[in-house]
Design a protein around this motif. Structure first.
Motif, PDB file in Angstrom:
ATOM      1  N   LEU A 141      84.555  42.837 105.355  1.00  0.00           N
ATOM      2  CA  LEU A 141      85.537  43.882 105.084  1.00  0.00           C
ATOM      3  C   LEU A 141      85.865  43.928 103.593  1.00  0.00           C
ATOM      4  CD1 LEU A 141      87.854  43.245 108.123  1.00  0.00           C
ATOM      5  CD2 LEU A 141      86.310  45.148 107.771  1.00  0.00           C
ATOM      6  N   ARG A 153      87.787  50.022  98.351  1.00  0.00           N
ATOM      7  CA  ARG A 153      87.751  51.127  99.293  1.00  0.00           C
ATOM      8  C   ARG A 153      88.240  52.424  98.638  1.00  0.00           C
ATOM      9  NH1 ARG A 153      87.283  50.001 104.563  1.00  0.00           N
ATOM     10  NH2 ARG A 153      87.960  47.858 104.414  1.00  0.00           N
ATOM     11  N   ARG A 164      85.740  53.751  96.253  1.00  0.00           N
ATOM     12  CA  ARG A 164      84.611  54.347  96.951  1.00  0.00           C
ATOM     13  C   ARG A 164      84.962  55.726  97.470  1.00  0.00           C
ATOM     14  NH1 ARG A 164      83.307  50.436 101.325  1.00  0.00           N
ATOM     15  NH2 ARG A 164      84.374  52.115 102.384  1.00  0.00           N
ATOM     16  N   ALA A 211      83.161  59.319  96.818  1.00  0.00           N
ATOM     17  CA  ALA A 211      82.654  60.098  97.946  1.00  0.00           C
ATOM     18  C   ALA A 211      83.073  61.562  97.846  1.00  0.00           C
ATOM     19  CB  ALA A 211      83.155  59.507  99.256  1.00  0.00           C
ATOM     20  N   ARG A 256      82.818  65.210 114.614  1.00  0.00           N
ATOM     21  CA  ARG A 256      82.505  63.915 114.014  1.00  0.00           C
ATOM     22  C   ARG A 256      82.825  63.926 112.519  1.00  0.00           C
ATOM     23  NH1 ARG A 256      82.490  60.152 111.886  1.00  0.00           N
ATOM     24  NH2 ARG A 256      81.112  58.341 111.763  1.00  0.00           N
ATOM     25  N   LEU A 280      86.232  63.363 111.192  1.00  0.00           N
ATOM     26  CA  LEU A 280      86.719  61.977 111.171  1.00  0.00           C
ATOM     27  C   LEU A 280      86.117  61.178 110.021  1.00  0.00           C
ATOM     28  CD1 LEU A 280      86.761  61.424 114.997  1.00  0.00           C
ATOM     29  CD2 LEU A 280      88.700  61.692 113.471  1.00  0.00           C
ATOM     30  N   THR A 281      85.461  61.867 109.079  1.00  0.00           N
ATOM     31  CA  THR A 281      85.023  61.199 107.857  1.00  0.00           C
ATOM     32  C   THR A 281      85.997  61.591 106.742  1.00  0.00           C
ATOM     33  OG1 THR A 281      83.672  63.000 107.024  1.00  0.00           O
ATOM     34  CG2 THR A 281      82.623  61.505 108.584  1.00  0.00           C
ATOM     35  N   PRO A 282      85.914  60.906 105.602  1.00  0.00           N
ATOM     36  CA  PRO A 282      86.821  61.266 104.504  1.00  0.00           C
ATOM     37  C   PRO A 282      86.562  62.684 103.967  1.00  0.00           C
ATOM     38  CG  PRO A 282      85.916  59.075 104.176  1.00  0.00           C
ATOM     39  CD  PRO A 282      85.168  59.671 105.311  1.00  0.00           C
ATOM     40  N   THR A 299      90.891  58.175 107.108  1.00  0.00           N
ATOM     41  CA  THR A 299      89.572  58.341 107.733  1.00  0.00           C
ATOM     42  C   THR A 299      88.530  57.433 107.086  1.00  0.00           C
ATOM     43  OG1 THR A 299      89.335  60.298 106.353  1.00  0.00           O
ATOM     44  CG2 THR A 299      89.825  60.655 108.676  1.00  0.00           C
ATOM     45  N   GLY A 300      88.723  57.095 105.816  1.00  0.00           N
ATOM     46  CA  GLY A 300      87.803  56.184 105.150  1.00  0.00           C
ATOM     47  C   GLY A 300      87.843  54.777 105.714  1.00  0.00           C
ATOM     48  N   VAL A 345      83.982  55.992 113.831  1.00  0.00           N
ATOM     49  CA  VAL A 345      84.117  56.668 115.106  1.00  0.00           C
ATOM     50  C   VAL A 345      82.764  56.969 115.715  1.00  0.00           C
ATOM     51  CG1 VAL A 345      85.040  58.696 116.272  1.00  0.00           C
ATOM     52  CG2 VAL A 345      86.227  57.752 114.302  1.00  0.00           C
ATOM     53  N   LEU A 395      81.458  59.209 118.906  1.00  0.00           N
ATOM     54  CA  LEU A 395      81.918  60.138 119.942  1.00  0.00           C
ATOM     55  C   LEU A 395      80.963  60.112 121.124  1.00  0.00           C
ATOM     56  CD1 LEU A 395      82.704  63.226 117.677  1.00  0.00           C
ATOM     57  CD2 LEU A 395      84.322  61.549 118.553  1.00  0.00           C
ATOM     58  N   PHE A 411      75.809  60.206 106.125  1.00  0.00           N
ATOM     59  CA  PHE A 411      77.123  59.663 106.479  1.00  0.00           C
ATOM     60  C   PHE A 411      77.589  58.645 105.438  1.00  0.00           C
ATOM     61  CE2 PHE A 411      76.533  61.538 110.659  1.00  0.00           C
ATOM     62  CZ  PHE A 411      77.828  61.918 110.963  1.00  0.00           C
ATOM     63  N   TYR A 433      81.158  58.578 103.134  1.00  0.00           N
ATOM     64  CA  TYR A 433      82.104  57.460 103.031  1.00  0.00           C
ATOM     65  C   TYR A 433      82.013  56.765 101.675  1.00  0.00           C
ATOM     66  CZ  TYR A 433      83.130  57.635 108.047  1.00  0.00           C
ATOM     67  OH  TYR A 433      83.547  58.018 109.299  1.00  0.00           O
ATOM     68  N   MET A 477      72.782  48.841 107.833  1.00  0.00           N
ATOM     69  CA  MET A 477      73.310  49.219 109.144  1.00  0.00           C
ATOM     70  C   MET A 477      72.187  49.595 110.106  1.00  0.00           C
ATOM     71  SD  MET A 477      76.470  48.707 109.252  1.00  0.00           S
ATOM     72  CE  MET A 477      76.111  47.355 108.162  1.00  0.00           C
ATOM     73  N   CYS A 505      76.263  54.812 112.205  1.00  0.00           N
ATOM     74  CA  CYS A 505      76.971  55.802 111.375  1.00  0.00           C
ATOM     75  C   CYS A 505      78.469  55.506 111.371  1.00  0.00           C
ATOM     76  CB  CYS A 505      76.721  57.225 111.885  1.00  0.00           C
ATOM     77  SG  CYS A 505      75.035  57.796 111.607  1.00  0.00           S
ATOM     78  N   ALA A 506      78.982  54.994 112.498  1.00  0.00           N
ATOM     79  CA  ALA A 506      80.404  54.666 112.567  1.00  0.00           C
ATOM     80  C   ALA A 506      80.724  53.462 111.686  1.00  0.00           C
ATOM     81  CB  ALA A 506      80.809  54.386 114.011  1.00  0.00           C
ATOM     82  N   GLY A 536      80.739  53.063 106.851  1.00  0.00           N
ATOM     83  CA  GLY A 536      81.855  53.104 105.896  1.00  0.00           C
ATOM     84  C   GLY A 536      82.659  51.819 105.868  1.00  0.00           C
ATOM     85  N   ASP A 537      82.137  50.764 106.482  1.00  0.00           N
ATOM     86  CA  ASP A 537      82.817  49.472 106.504  1.00  0.00           C
ATOM     87  C   ASP A 537      84.242  49.615 107.041  1.00  0.00           C
ATOM     88  OD1 ASP A 537      83.212  46.792 106.126  1.00  0.00           O
ATOM     89  OD2 ASP A 537      83.780  46.989 104.019  1.00  0.00           O
ATOM     90  N   PRO A 538      84.404  50.125 108.263  1.00  0.00           N
ATOM     91  CA  PRO A 538      85.746  50.445 108.781  1.00  0.00           C
ATOM     92  C   PRO A 538      86.532  49.213 109.211  1.00  0.00           C
ATOM     93  CG  PRO A 538      84.113  50.829 110.474  1.00  0.00           C
ATOM     94  CD  PRO A 538      83.345  50.444 109.237  1.00  0.00           C
ATOM     95  N   GLU A 539      87.855  49.346 109.168  1.00  0.00           N
ATOM     96  CA  GLU A 539      88.713  48.287 109.697  1.00  0.00           C
ATOM     97  C   GLU A 539      88.935  48.482 111.181  1.00  0.00           C
ATOM     98  OE1 GLU A 539      92.391  47.916 107.259  1.00  0.00           O
ATOM     99  OE2 GLU A 539      91.213  49.114 105.849  1.00  0.00           O
TER     100      GLU A 539
END
Lengths: 367, 305
Positions: free
Chosen positions: A3, A9, A12, A16, A206, A209-211, B81-82, B86, B88, B106, B110, B120, B149-150, B153-156
């Motif tokens: 993480l 973050r 980045r 983006a 979809r 739900l991205t930046p 969102t960063g 997700v 779907l 993707f 991100y 990935m 793809c989810a 972005g190295d999501p939490e």
């Protein structure tokens, strides 16, 4: 993998933002190029229509008339072979049967000094041409007879010259119309199909739900369509000029902004259709239902001036009419952009109103 | 530190033509801690996906509040969102792109590198298929690409909506391993599923959802414990006399038919030891209560996935 820290973050995310539009444009553009059906609909189909319509409108009036002679028709003896192809029939019934089936343009019977002409009702245009030519032939024969009887008398003669320096070859009015239609189908079908695809594959959902923002994504999508329209116009005009003898005016470059504006209007129509349709066949069907009649009432395939009055009235509501007129003015007649300001104004207003309506009525939940 | 997810009293009603009102989400509240593997389990139509879509910020609830990592998912904010990943139900891909082009697109959204995208692809075992167009990938490969793809972005916080639906058992097991490793890296994972054994195998805690409501939340083991159900021990018939079966059951319920004898016992250790000393272990099966029994108990209805 691990993480990231919050700072990394944020940094980045900033990078983006700027690249999102470009990467989306690239991804969508690649998809377009690889979709063969798109190439067919936007590039090949309009070219096919140009070939077909140019040969239909281009050949009819120059070919020789096909005449069926019943019995002995003396007047045909002096006929020019370039104007008439003569076949013989045993009796009038057989000749009329040939007319009905479209095998001849007119039947002729000579009964002493009376030449009876039966023009074809099946193909009335070539029937009328044949009738005109036969009448002229009879007149020629009469003039010869009269001149021989009264050698000193002056006789009037006509000569037919092509008006407009011969500029209005069929391709000159067909090319802008077919181009306008091509721009319309790629806009309407493109937008409607895309929205139905999004309903199915949830790509827009979809991406929300991205930046990247939805606005960036829609902007990239519209950009791809605009670039496609420009490419389509360039290919179409090049083929029309090199292959079909379309003469391009110095103002032809102004077709670019016209086509871009037209594309926005047609994309808006496509968005409305995409909002209604739930499946791809439904989207294609509805798109056809809108674009085909629109093409016929907008002078895309047939000059508006020759169309019935009611068609001309309807055409005032069609964006394709204005795109067609404007393209014809700048590309064919070489008029400056200032001459097509009314058309530009209508296209812009149309695009704005339809875009507003589609935005307000669109059910975003379905995407 | 804020919780990963805090949801309070979500409600969403659909008014369909002819169908009347459907309360898709009817007063849902739950809380997910950071690092947790949280499952939402329920039959199709229970309201899982709608709940998830509201939590993610795709839909607005009629009422109720959502906080993700301390932030509101509505309106759309790149800061939040960063930090989310997700997947779907529909595999949302750009048409006509290869697996690599897909994940690189993707990645750019991100702000992640191409190296991260390649990493990935490797993680989900698709490096060999990197140049295959997405529509040509198998169902399992598409789901794995979708998960890649989810994660790019190295999501939490990662949302997975029925990722194993319509996969064959082997592909499902592979995905389970992948999901465990995602959680093991410290990411919070929220999974919806209608497979009992999936929730049981993966989740730290499970919310059982039915008809738009969350009926109960607990760990899979906690659920089974609180059910306090007997263990079912089955052996093939013909190994034990009638009196012996009576004696072994020691007053607890049992059933028998031509094929098997089934004991329901609170003391499986004692029963199994005695069966072993009798040499009556042919066709032995031991079944403790599982989430299926829990679902029946919690909702009063038979499980119908």
């Amino acid at each position: 993998m691990s993480l990231d820290t919050a700072e990394a973050r944020t940094e980045r995310a900033e990078r983006a933002g700027g690249r999102a539009y470009l990467s989306l444009f690239k991804a969508l553009g690649r998809g377009w190029i690889r979709d063969r059906s798109q190439i067919f609909f936007t590039i090949l189909l309009p070219l096919m229509f140009m070939v077909l319509l140019a040969s239909v409108f281009g050949s009819g009036d120059t070919a020789a008339s096909r005449i069926v002679a019943v019995g002995d028709v003396a007047v045909l003896e002096g006929a020019d072979e370039g104007e008439f192809t003569v076949t013989e029939a045993a009796d009038l019934d057989a000749a009329l049967a040939m007319l009905r089936e479209g095998d001849a343009d007119a039947a002729v019977v000579q009964d002493g000094s009376t030449v009876r002409i039966y023009p074809s009702g099946t193909s009335s245009t070539s029937g009328a041409i044949a009738e005109g030519r036969l009448s002229a032939l009879v007149d020629d024969v009469n003039v010869e007879v009269l001149s021989a009887a009264a050698p000193g008398e002056p006789v009037l003669a006509t000569e037919v010259e092509e008006a407009d320096g011969g500029a209005l070859q069929p391709i000159q009015y067909l090319a802008p119309g077919i181009l306008a239609w091509g721009v319309a189908i790629s806009g309407v079908f493109g937008a409607a199909g895309t929205i139905v695809d999004w309903k199915r594959d949830k790509l827009l959902r979809r991406l929300r739900l991205t930046p990247a923002s939805v606005r960036t994504f829609l902007g990239a999508k519209v950009s791809v369509n605009l670039v496609v329209a420009l490419g389509q116009t360039a290919v179409f005009l090049t083929v029309a000029a090199l292959g079909f003898g379309l003469r391009l005016s110095a103002w032809t470059w102004f077709a670019a902004p016209l086509v871009l504006l037209g594309t926005l209007a047609f994309l808006a129509i496509g968005v409305v259709i995409g909002g209604i349709a739930q499946t791809s066949p439904a989207a294609a069907g509805l798109s056809n239902l809108v674009t085909m009649p629109m093409a016929f009432v907008s002078g895309a395939f047939y000059p508006l001036a020759l169309s019935p009055q009611w068609v001309q009235w309807i055409s005032y509501a069609s964006p394709m009419r204005y795109l067609n007129e404007a393209l014809q003015s700048v590309v064919v007649y070489g008029e400056p952009p200032s001459a097509v300001l009314p058309q530009i104004g209508f296209l812009a207003a149309f695009a704005a109103v339809v875009a507003f309506v589609s935005w307000k009525t669109f059910k975003f939940d379905e995407l | 530190m804020d919780a990963a997810i805090e949801v309070a009293d979500l409600r969403k009603t659909y008014r369909g033509r002819g169908t009347g009102e459907v309360r898709a989400v009817d007063g849902v509240s739950f809380r997910v801690e950071r690092g947790e593997f949280f499952g939402i389990l329920g039959p199709n139509g229970a309201g899982k996906t709608t709940t998830l879509e509201i939590v993610e910020g795709l839909r607005k609830p009629d009422s109720g509040t959502v906080r993700l990592l301390g932030l509101s998912p509505w309106p759309h904010s790149p800061e939040l969102t960063g930090r989310l990943g997700v997947q779907l139900q529909a595999s949302a891909f750009f048409e006509f792109l290869t697996a690599r082009e897909q994940i690189e697109t993707f990645a750019q959204l991100y702000g992640a590198s191409k190296a991260r995208a390649a990493e990935m692809l490797e993680l989900v075992g698709l490096t060999e298929h990197a140049n295959v167009r997405c529509e040509k990938l198998s169902g399992g490969q598409q789901q794995r690409l979708s998960i890649a793809c989810a994660l790019v972005g190295d999501p939490e916080l990662v949302f997975l909506d029925e990722p194993t639906a319509a996969l064959d058992p082997q592909a499902r097991r592979n995905l389970w391993d992948l999901m465990r490793s995602i959680n093991a890296e410290g990411r919070t994972v929220v999974l919806t599923t209608h497979y009992m054994e999936e929730a049981e195998a993966l989740c730290d805690r499970v919310a059982i959802m039915d008809a738009g409501k969350i009926r109960a939340v607990d760990s899979p083991a906690g659920f089974v414990r609180s059910l306090d159900a007997p263990t079912k021990v089955t052996v093939a018939a013909g190994q034990l006399s009638g009196e012996r079966v009576q004696a072994l059951a020691a007053g607890e319920p049992w059933t028998a038919d031509e094929a098997a004898v089934v004991f329901e016992t609170r003391d499986p250790r004692k029963l199994l030891t005695e069966l072993a000393s009798d040499g009556a272990l042919d066709g032995l099966a031991v079944r403790t209560a599982n989430l299926e029994d829990v679902f029946l108990h919690v909702t009063g209805r038979e499980w119908r996935a």
